[in-house]
Design an enzyme around this catalytic site. Structure first.
Site, mmCIF file in Angstrom:
data_model
loop_
_atom_site.group_PDB
_atom_site.id
_atom_site.type_symbol
_atom_site.label_atom_id
_atom_site.label_comp_id
_atom_site.label_asym_id
_atom_site.label_seq_id
_atom_site.Cartn_x
_atom_site.Cartn_y
_atom_site.Cartn_z
ATOM 1 N N VAL A 132 0.873 -1.188 0.000
ATOM 2 C CA VAL A 132 0.000 0.000 0.000
ATOM 3 C C VAL A 132 0.901 1.227 0.000
ATOM 4 O O VAL A 132 1.695 1.397 0.928
ATOM 5 C CB VAL A 132 -0.860 0.043 1.292
ATOM 6 C CG1 VAL A 132 -1.673 1.321 1.355
ATOM 7 C CG2 VAL A 132 -1.768 -1.178 1.412
ATOM 8 N N HIS A 133 0.862 2.031 -1.061
ATOM 9 C CA HIS A 133 1.687 3.249 -1.008
ATOM 10 C C HIS A 133 1.075 4.447 -1.728
ATOM 11 O O HIS A 133 1.579 5.551 -1.601
ATOM 12 C CB HIS A 133 3.083 2.979 -1.598
ATOM 13 C CG HIS A 133 3.114 3.028 -3.089
ATOM 14 N ND1 HIS A 133 2.785 1.944 -3.859
ATOM 15 C CD2 HIS A 133 3.405 4.033 -3.959
ATOM 16 C CE1 HIS A 133 2.889 2.276 -5.133
ATOM 17 N NE2 HIS A 133 3.258 3.539 -5.229
ATOM 18 N N ARG A 134 -0.013 4.259 -2.488
ATOM 19 C CA ARG A 134 -0.578 5.388 -3.260
ATOM 20 C C ARG A 134 -1.049 6.476 -2.307
ATOM 21 O O ARG A 134 -1.647 6.175 -1.262
ATOM 22 C CB ARG A 134 -1.772 4.906 -4.093
ATOM 23 C CG ARG A 134 -1.356 4.074 -5.273
ATOM 24 C CD ARG A 134 -1.704 4.771 -6.566
ATOM 25 N NE ARG A 134 -0.530 5.136 -7.309
ATOM 26 C CZ ARG A 134 0.263 4.293 -7.953
ATOM 27 N NH1 ARG A 134 0.024 3.003 -7.936
ATOM 28 N NH2 ARG A 134 1.319 4.732 -8.601
#
Ligand code: UD1
Length: 381
Positions: free
Chosen positions: A217-219
């Site tokens: 998860v990085h957006r």
């Protein structure tokens, strides 16, 4: 012939590895590659580890731009890249993907009339609130050569007025569009065997094939919006508690920073106490592909990881409201579940029951996209 290659963010270093390898193995006497690292990613495990591991030559220049708001970050890169281009006078500037480093390269080169080759052209999410969507549209429309990784990428360009019938000589007003497959597929094939020999990650984390899940998860719209981040981690919490299976989560620095700020206190404590949620530092590429190959299912908001799930024949839950890689969804191997806990749990149950019936036909080319690209660059220099 001389090219200048722009890298900056983690996935670009990986993509550049494919082209550098093709140059080294097949065209070494014909091309000089000058590598410019913008410094967008700077932590060792977001940058140098990929250069060391994947055979990308050490960058000739590093602009050391680092983290900042979009304006300051991109403007700093444009200034630095322009100076280098004026000095190096390459035949082409090669840019990858959709990051701020891609955009900066496109702006700098187009203003001083250096032809641009965009690798991974034509992808669209049709969501202009993503910085990446703006970056990719602008990069495509400034380019002289556009290389599309999927048939959808090619269709998107044609819908925006590009023609695949254009013949050389190419210019930004008369660009060449080439469908070539995905350099990331080249890389997954190439590095799979090396990873099998070199990576010790399964032993280090004490993981067994098929007995764990993998998530990334990085957006920014997931990390920076508390409602979305909480929904994702509630789903992870529920899935690991009910299955008693480990979920491995290599944590991007942005996510590491935002988790304590944006998860509610109770959930943050639960997630940290949950022995089945293993939050670890970002992985090297070799370790990452070993995890992808041996896990049971993948949860991700990354463009690259959802595709690698497909390469390694794993179902993917896409934690976004849309995807640029439509083919893997149409094929039934991935589902767009957004940051919606109910949709995540439903898709998880569906894939749990049906994972052995999924089919993963070849969509991303023949593993030789990089050689094709270098050949076209040479023919048009
Ligand atoms: C960028 C790209 C995205 C790509 C991703 C891959 C843009 C707009 N986005 O997102 O398309 O999928 O890279 O990872 O270019 N940080 C560190 N150390 C690092 C790198 C980043 O601590 O080495 C932290 C900083 O706090 C920074 C934040 O991560 O502010 C975000 O980094 P940034 O480069 O803005 O975007 P990414 O989220 O990495």
């Amino acid at each position: 012939m001389k090219i200048v290659t722009i890298i900056g963010a983690r996935p670009q270093i990986i993509k550049a590895a494919a082209l550098s390898r093709a140059i080294r193995n097949h065209f070494a006497d014909q091309i000089k590659e000058v590598i410019v690292h913008t410094g967008q990613h700077y932590d060792v495990n977001m940058s140098q580890v990929f250069i060391d591991e994947l055979g990308v030559p050490e960058p000739d220049y590093n602009l050391n731009i680092g983290s900042a708001g979009h304006g300051v970050q991109t403007a700093g890169m444009i200034t630095g890249i322009e100076e280098i281009l004026l000095k190096e006078k390459p035949d082409f500037l090669v840019i990858y993907g959709d990051t701020n480093s891609t955009l900066a390269g496109a702006v700098a080169a187009s203003k001083i009339h250096i032809p641009i080759a965009h690798v991974e052209a034509g992808l669209r999410s049709f969501n202009k609130s993503m910085p990446e969507e703006i970056n990719r549209i602008m990069a495509d429309h400034a380019s002289t050569l556009l290389f599309t990784p999927t048939p959808t990428g090619l269709d998107n360009l044609i819908n925006e007025g590009f023609s695949k019938e254009n013949k050389a000589p190419f210019t930004p007003d008369h660009p060449g569009v080439f469908h070539c497959g995905d350099v990331m597929y080249d890389n997954s094939l190439f590095f799979e065997t090396i990873a099998r020999e070199k990576s010790k990650i399964l032993n280090e984390l004490n993981l067994k094939e098929g007995e764990f899940y993998l998530a990334t998860v990085h957006r920014d719209n997931n990390t920076d919006q508390p409602t979305r981040l909480n929904a994702l981690f509630e789903a992870f919490q529920e899935i690991t508690t009910s299955t008693q299976k480990t979920l491995v989560l290599p944590v991007h620095p942005r996510t590491r920073k935002m988790l304590p700020q944006n998860l509610n206190d109770e959930l943050y404590a639960k997630v940290n106490e949950n022995p089945f949620i293993r939050m670890i530092d970002p992985m090297s590429f070799l370790d990452m592909i070993v995890l992808e190959k041996h896990c049971d299912m993948i949860f991700t908001d990354s463009g690259g990881v959802q595709k690698e799930a497909y390469f390694f024949q794993k179902p993917a839950l896409i934690l976004r409201s849309e995807t640029e890689w439509k083919e893997i969804v149409t094929q039934g191997c991935a589902r767009v579940v957004n940051a919606d806990k109910i949709k995540i749990l439903e898709a998880f149950d569906y894939f749990n029951t049906n994972k052995n019936t999924l089919k993963f036909p070849t969509i991303f080319g023949d593993g030789k996209a990089a050689e094709f690209i270098v050949d076209i660059l040479l023919k048009n220099s």
